[in-house]
Design a protein around this motif. Sequence first.
Motif, PDB file in Angstrom:
ATOM      1  N   SER A 120       0.850  -1.283  -0.087  1.00 19.45           N
ATOM      2  CA  SER A 120       0.255  -0.125   0.053  1.00 19.45           C
ATOM      3  C   SER A 120       0.764   1.181  -0.174  1.00 19.45           C
ATOM      4  O   SER A 120       1.973   1.117   0.464  1.00 19.45           O
ATOM      5  N   VAL A 172      -0.480  -3.305  -8.888  1.00 15.39           N
ATOM      6  CA  VAL A 172      -0.939  -2.120  -9.489  1.00 15.39           C
ATOM      7  C   VAL A 172      -1.984  -2.269 -10.371  1.00 15.39           C
ATOM      8  O   VAL A 172      -2.090  -2.912 -11.154  1.00 15.39           O
ATOM      9  N   ALA A 182      -5.530   2.321  -8.928  1.00 10.88           N
ATOM     10  CA  ALA A 182      -4.195   3.021  -8.268  1.00 10.88           C
ATOM     11  C   ALA A 182      -3.960   4.208  -9.581  1.00 10.88           C
ATOM     12  O   ALA A 182      -3.489   5.303  -8.964  1.00 10.88           O
ATOM     13  N   LYS A 202      -6.168   7.051  -8.594  1.00 11.73           N
ATOM     14  CA  LYS A 202      -5.770   7.547  -7.317  1.00 11.73           C
ATOM     15  C   LYS A 202      -4.492   8.531  -7.757  1.00 11.73           C
ATOM     16  O   LYS A 202      -4.482   9.593  -7.142  1.00 11.73           O
ATOM     17  N   LEU A 203      -3.504   8.095  -8.558  1.00  7.19           N
ATOM     18  CA  LEU A 203      -2.537   9.020  -9.083  1.00  7.19           C
ATOM     19  C   LEU A 203      -2.789  10.045  -9.959  1.00  7.19           C
ATOM     20  O   LEU A 203      -2.390  11.218  -9.436  1.00  7.19           O
ATOM     21  N   CYS A 231       2.970  -3.475 -15.656  1.00  7.74           N
ATOM     22  CA  CYS A 231       1.932  -3.218 -14.775  1.00  7.74           C
ATOM     23  C   CYS A 231       0.594  -4.136 -15.629  1.00  7.74           C
ATOM     24  O   CYS A 231       0.133  -3.261 -15.965  1.00  7.74           O
TER      25      CYS A 231
END
Length: 75
Positions: free
Chosen positions: A4, A24, A28, A31-32, A47
Amino acid sequence: QLTSLDISFCCNVAAAAIYRCSGVTDAAIEKLAMGCPRLSSLNVGYCHKVTDAAIQRHFGSRILSNDSGFLTLKV
């Protein structure tokens, strides 16, 4: 192994390399995109849980180049 990461105070982050991070996901990436508005370089190569659709949805209008998961973004 990273499990996390709190990015709630990362508004000045300009580059992120999460290359080969198998855990990932598209969540994610969202959120980035939301937490790091000054992000100008993002490496998500290998990824496998990150989809092209998520990259396009969250960074589409900002993408200057995409070279095998290494994104250059407009700030």
